[in-house]
Write a protein that holds these residues in place. Sequence first.
Motif, PDB file in Angstrom:
ATOM      1  N   LEU A  27       0.810  -1.221   0.000  1.00  0.00           N
ATOM      2  CA  LEU A  27       0.000   0.000   0.000  1.00  0.00           C
ATOM      3  C   LEU A  27       0.843   1.271   0.000  1.00  0.00           C
ATOM      4  CD1 LEU A  27      -2.782  -1.044   2.540  1.00  0.00           C
ATOM      5  CD2 LEU A  27      -2.861  -1.108   0.032  1.00  0.00           C
ATOM      6  N   SER A  28       2.101   1.164   0.440  1.00  0.00           N
ATOM      7  CA  SER A  28       2.964   2.354   0.468  1.00  0.00           C
ATOM      8  C   SER A  28       3.615   2.641  -0.876  1.00  0.00           C
ATOM      9  CB  SER A  28       4.054   2.198   1.533  1.00  0.00           C
ATOM     10  OG  SER A  28       4.900   1.095   1.224  1.00  0.00           O
ATOM     11  N   VAL A  29       3.409   1.743  -1.852  1.00  0.00           N
ATOM     12  CA  VAL A  29       3.989   1.915  -3.181  1.00  0.00           C
ATOM     13  C   VAL A  29       2.849   1.984  -4.187  1.00  0.00           C
ATOM     14  CG1 VAL A  29       5.502   0.961  -4.943  1.00  0.00           C
ATOM     15  CG2 VAL A  29       6.075   0.677  -2.515  1.00  0.00           C
ATOM     16  N   ASN A  30       2.821   3.071  -4.925  1.00  0.00           N
ATOM     17  CA  ASN A  30       1.780   3.295  -5.925  1.00  0.00           C
ATOM     18  C   ASN A  30       2.371   3.005  -7.299  1.00  0.00           C
ATOM     19  OD1 ASN A  30      -0.491   4.034  -7.320  1.00  0.00           O
ATOM     20  ND2 ASN A  30      -0.145   6.247  -7.096  1.00  0.00           N
ATOM     21  N   VAL A  31       1.916   1.925  -7.901  1.00  0.00           N
ATOM     22  CA  VAL A  31       2.393   1.516  -9.219  1.00  0.00           C
ATOM     23  C   VAL A  31       1.338   1.903 -10.243  1.00  0.00           C
ATOM     24  CG1 VAL A  31       3.187  -0.388 -10.652  1.00  0.00           C
ATOM     25  CG2 VAL A  31       3.663  -0.383  -8.193  1.00  0.00           C
ATOM     26  N   VAL A  32       1.788   2.671 -11.247  1.00  0.00           N
ATOM     27  CA  VAL A  32       0.889   3.125 -12.300  1.00  0.00           C
ATOM     28  C   VAL A  32       1.359   2.512 -13.603  1.00  0.00           C
ATOM     29  CG1 VAL A  32      -0.058   5.118 -13.529  1.00  0.00           C
ATOM     30  CG2 VAL A  32       0.433   5.277 -11.078  1.00  0.00           C
ATOM     31  N   TYR A  33       0.447   1.773 -14.271  1.00  0.00           N
ATOM     32  CA  TYR A  33       0.759   1.139 -15.552  1.00  0.00           C
ATOM     33  C   TYR A  33       0.302   2.079 -16.665  1.00  0.00           C
ATOM     34  CZ  TYR A  33       1.380  -3.065 -12.737  1.00  0.00           C
ATOM     35  OH  TYR A  33       1.801  -3.973 -11.812  1.00  0.00           O
ATOM     36  N   VAL A  34       1.223   2.419 -17.513  1.00  0.00           N
ATOM     37  CA  VAL A  34       0.941   3.363 -18.591  1.00  0.00           C
ATOM     38  C   VAL A  34       1.399   2.752 -19.901  1.00  0.00           C
ATOM     39  CG1 VAL A  34       1.124   5.402 -17.141  1.00  0.00           C
ATOM     40  CG2 VAL A  34       3.160   4.530 -18.279  1.00  0.00           C
ATOM     41  N   THR A  35       0.756   3.217 -20.959  1.00  0.00           N
ATOM     42  CA  THR A  35       1.193   2.802 -22.288  1.00  0.00           C
ATOM     43  C   THR A  35       2.322   3.707 -22.759  1.00  0.00           C
ATOM     44  OG1 THR A  35      -0.428   4.233 -23.360  1.00  0.00           O
ATOM     45  CG2 THR A  35      -1.118   1.969 -22.819  1.00  0.00           C
ATOM     46  N   GLN A  36       3.006   3.260 -23.750  1.00  0.00           N
ATOM     47  CA  GLN A  36       4.170   3.995 -24.244  1.00  0.00           C
ATOM     48  C   GLN A  36       3.760   5.337 -24.845  1.00  0.00           C
ATOM     49  OE1 GLN A  36       7.011   1.735 -26.559  1.00  0.00           O
ATOM     50  NE2 GLN A  36       7.360   3.462 -27.911  1.00  0.00           N
ATOM     51  N   ASN A  37       2.704   5.378 -25.602  1.00  0.00           N
ATOM     52  CA  ASN A  37       2.278   6.633 -26.235  1.00  0.00           C
ATOM     53  C   ASN A  37       1.818   7.653 -25.207  1.00  0.00           C
ATOM     54  OD1 ASN A  37       2.825   5.611 -28.772  1.00  0.00           O
ATOM     55  ND2 ASN A  37       0.750   4.770 -29.033  1.00  0.00           N
ATOM     56  N   ASN A  38       1.046   7.217 -24.226  1.00  0.00           N
ATOM     57  CA  ASN A  38       0.587   8.145 -23.202  1.00  0.00           C
ATOM     58  C   ASN A  38       1.756   8.681 -22.382  1.00  0.00           C
ATOM     59  OD1 ASN A  38      -2.039   7.742 -24.020  1.00  0.00           O
ATOM     60  ND2 ASN A  38      -2.445   6.145 -22.490  1.00  0.00           N
TER      61      ASN A  38
END
Length: 929
Positions: free
Chosen positions: A141-152
């Motif tokens: 919970l202390s680590v926020n992982v955000v998955y993003v695409t290459q273009n964005n």
Amino acid sequence: MDGYAPLDELSSQDDLQLLPMDLPPLPPRFIVPPLTDKPQNPIMDTVKQEIEAYKRQPLHYLPKELSLLAAQPSSPPHLTFSTLWLDALTRNFGLRNKALSWDRLRPSYPSHASSTGFLSEQDSLVFAAARYHVNLRLRDLSVNVVYVTQNNLLNALKMTVLGTSSVYHTWDPSSERFVQACLGDNQKGFLLVDGKDEVISQSIISRFLTIGNLLRRLEVLLDTLRARSAKEDPTVHAYAHALSTIVTFLRQALSRCPPVNDPLSTQSHTLSAIWMHYEIYEEILVSLGDMCGRGETTLPETYPPFHLSPVVLVSTIYSHLERHIERQSPHTILAILAYVLTHVSHEYLQEVSRSVGYGTDSLKKASRDTGQSLNHHEEDEENEEDEESQDIHEPSSDTFPDFFPPALLDILPVARKSLVLLEKAQPDHPILQGTMTQGVIQWFWTESAIESAWEGHYPNSNFASASAPPVITTRTAEDEEHPEFLIFQLFNQEPGTIANPSSAAPEAEAATHSLRTFIDEFPAALPPITPTLSHLASLVLAPLVQHASTLSSALLTLFLTPSTTKRDTLNFQTHLSLLRSYLLVAAPPFKSRLAAALLSDKEDCDSEQTSHGMTISSLRRSGSKKRGHGKGERQPWAVGLAPSLLERETWPPVGADLSFFLRTVIVDSFENVARDADEAKISRSRVLEEAEYRLGFAIRDLPTGPGRDKWLNPLAIEALDFLYMDYKVPSAMEVLITHDILSKYQRMFAFILRLMRVEHALGSLFRMTRSLHNPLFPTLATSRKRLLHFRFVAQSFVSSLSAYVSDTAIAGNFDPFLACLSPPKDGHEAAFSDVFALARGHSKLLDDMLSACLLRSGQRAVGELLRSALELILEFTIVVGELYRARMEEYQAAPLLEDISKKFFEKMAKLVRNCCLASARCDVLICPC
């Protein structure tokens, strides 16, 4: 397997007790068959394996669920094995990707063939899926992982590199860096790009964040500099303007970098190509951040202080540029740093040039003349002149940049003082009129400009105007008829002829155009004429060195060249002649009149007959009253002093008669100076005419106390130390005749007065002992012989010392110095480089004289022996005078004379021994014996 025990040896009871007993053993599950002993043929073996693989029947051991997933909806049950699983089971090499995973079921899975079986060399999505499957991330919970695409991500990072917050990164003012958006307190986070793992994603994003952080930190620095007062040094404002131009230029270049949100654009770049495209901008901003002390790893609270001093600022920029040239950094970095150095140092170089009168424009002269015309108070002008003269003599505490060559560092302080002296001595000098063609001291970088400067042709125009975009103007006949319409000539241009059509920010556009032109014209390497930056700096500053040298030579020539104009009073040789004649008592008329006023060699202390019978003291005195030889007088006879000085019976003598009599000594001594008619003597005569008010006697209060009040006793050899001779030096020549040099002249004058006092005392002694019929010791023959012997020795010593002082100590040093005072001629250099070297030579001349007379502080011991010897001679004459005046009996004077003679010979022995040792040690003849 040497050094390792077999498994059987580790299975003892002792070893098994150490192992956990609840775990089953792990025996090997496979074997490696030995190779057959026959010739190998890898090519044929590979072909046979492929043939066998095609002939092999599929194995029906897969679960039904997988068969249903792989089968087509309309396929019969016996066709449930698709090509995907069939190829996986039969190991058909060269047809599809070899990686086997659940991810192959998706339609977007790359189906092209792969030449390797390593996961790290597969498609990025395949490799990321494998890593995610092997290294399964635990939810924190202390680590926020955000998955993003290459273009964005690239579109968001495009805003970040421009210094603007995006949906993924926001600007943190406290740490002055971009941080991940939407993070809570004490929460960490990172972005994870599709197909990339955590390490690769952070490696890709780090370059874009570095560019955005440094660009934004430079903007914060610019905001701080713009908030400062406008009255600060213009170098700081030039620094801010150069940085602002570079930031604008970089932002414009970054805005054109991929990815470009243009639907008409057909450019497609891979991620690695985009990442490499921003490399040069990262290097540029890292170099600028290091120069400004705003590196990415530096925290805001540890920023180095910004130095407002132009010297420190310009030296910092120069050192960074020199370091990048030595490292052979990219061309753009060198050009940008050179651009900063050129603009920031321009105003400072002009200021240094103006300080030595180089490139002085008419506006500066007009303002200075106006300021002088508005000042109507003579007293204020005199005070300002005194302050300027004091500032001239004080050592300059100015520091200069690191790139100034040693020749300029040596001559620049001298040239600054020489300019002030030359303006005061000769305001209409040609070098002050700016008639000579002088280029602007500025940096130039192109090979053509360097070669032209090497040949002596320096640029005359300003670099800012030369690099600005051209503006084409046309003048019509109507403009000539109506000049008031010239301000509207900009609107007479044809469409498209104006180089800068933008009216919103013309200055910024012109500045970026100047920077772009500067980068395009900046050479790839320095030419062979100036291989290093220090050589280029020497070439840039060469005109300033030449001008400073010419300025110093002009002032030196002015002081050493005789003239028949009103400036003839600046002839240094004539002033030296006056100082030598009067302060060193080398002029016979002055010496004789000074001796007549202060000293006497008569055998009687009667003050009736004086050399100047019309003094004030003689008028006050009754004509019939004389000093007798009776015993009622208490004060001993001060042998060698003039009786008129002792008339008031107070010492030192003060009153109008003394000052009047000493004043006539100077005036009367001028009457014997020959005045020739030739031009060489005209300058000398004019200076001598002014010497009447430049020379004068003065009385000073010396310190009193135990051992320091001998000057209050007329019997002591220091009796005349209260009197000194003052010389009023012209304000323009105070640099050559300083107060320190005058004090050395006055020390020589006091010593010469002491020596003259002893000489006159010995003259009185000879007069008192010349009678053969009435000797001083009629009954004591031994004392009489001792008296005559001591008289001879004392006279020989004093006469030798006097001749040594006048011929060796004074003339032996003064004559060679005067011979060196010839003005520089064509092909011949002067003995002194500038007036300050001449002043140092003048001071050294006096030091040599004082050393020859044993008057330096380092010669205190041997000088005290010489003073004691002269004091014993004077004491001897006083005892003889008391005996001559019958104020002392024979038997009383005999032991005193014996004691004085004994002490004198002891002092002389020590003096001769010390003088010989000193002369052998320093090779200087200082022994007056």
